[in-house]
Each structure stands twice: as C-alpha cells, then as structure tokens.
Design a protein around this motif. Structure first.
Motif, PDB file in Angstrom:
ATOM      1  N   ASP A  88       2.831   4.300  -1.514  1.00  0.00           N
ATOM      2  CA  ASP A  88       2.762   5.020  -2.789  1.00  0.00           C
ATOM      3  C   ASP A  88       4.043   4.883  -3.607  1.00  0.00           C
ATOM      4  OD1 ASP A  88       0.165   5.847  -2.326  1.00  0.00           O
ATOM      5  OD2 ASP A  88       0.758   7.791  -1.487  1.00  0.00           O
ATOM      6  N   LYS A 139       4.111   1.540  -5.244  1.00  0.00           N
ATOM      7  CA  LYS A 139       3.195   1.522  -6.391  1.00  0.00           C
ATOM      8  C   LYS A 139       3.841   2.168  -7.616  1.00  0.00           C
ATOM      9  CE  LYS A 139      -0.967   1.598  -3.551  1.00  0.00           C
ATOM     10  NZ  LYS A 139      -2.098   2.405  -3.066  1.00  0.00           N
ATOM     11  N   ASN A 182       0.796  -1.226   0.000  1.00  0.00           N
ATOM     12  CA  ASN A 182       0.000   0.000   0.000  1.00  0.00           C
ATOM     13  C   ASN A 182       0.830   1.279   0.000  1.00  0.00           C
ATOM     14  OD1 ASN A 182       0.830  -0.488   2.632  1.00  0.00           O
ATOM     15  ND2 ASN A 182      -1.010   0.376   3.552  1.00  0.00           N
TER      16      ASN A 182
END
Length: 114
Positions: A11, A14, A9
C-alpha cells in the motif's frame, strides 16, 4: 534518474507511486521479487540508512521467522535475511540523485524533489 525499490502490492508503494505520477516525476520501479536484491546495493542501503531501519519487524515475513533466525540479530545476519526474504525490507526505498531515502510521506517527497 529516480528508482523506487519495493514490491508492487504494498500500500505504501502504491501511495508513493501515485504521488510521483501526480507530480510528473519519472521513475523506474525495481520489484524485489522479480528483479532480486543485489548484495552490493543492500550493503550501500544499510550503510546509508542503517540496517536496523531497513529491517521491517512489523511485517508478516519477519513475524514468521523462527526464534532462532531472529536471535542475535546483527548487520550480517539481517542483510543475509533481507537478501533471502526481500519482503522484509521496509518500503519504499527511493534512490534519487545518488541518495537513498526510506519510507513515504508527501512532505518528505516534496523536500526530496524541491
């Protein structure tokens, strides 16, 4: 083989995953929370990257530590805390061709994979 270490999770994780996928680079993802943190791997990462660099002091997990836990921080204490609270490890740690790299910036990854 390329392995990315982190938590899904995040950022930055990601963004790094998206960059790898966009550049058709196969990688394995090691989720600290599901897969745990191996003590030997953590020692190697601290040796290669520096324990001070691995310890994310900006994150919520670190800020929630007691003053007693933060006091007298050294490598031994930091690595024990990182094993207990892997969310405090700066992300991502990327292992590629037996080298470890910390963080994500597109230019940094271009250099790693060129």
């Amino acid at each position: 083989m390329t392995t990315m270490y982190g938590i899904p999770n995040c950022d930055t994780i990601k963004k790094a995953k998206k960059w790898l996928e966009a550049n058709d680079i196969a990688f394995q993802f090691h989720d600290y929370r599901k897969d745990g943190v191996d003590a030997d791997w953590l020692e190697q990462a601290a040796e290669a990257l520096g324990w001070e660099n691995l310890l994310n002091k900006r994150g919520t997990t670190y800020r929630q530590l007691s003053e007693e836990q933060k006091a007298g921080m050294d490598q031994t204490k930091a690595l024990a805390l990182l094993r207990e609270y892997p969310a405090m490890i700066k992300r991502p740690v990327l292992e590629h061709n037996s080298s470890l790299h910390l963080g994500f910036k597109p230019g940094q990854y271009e250099d790693i994979f060129s």
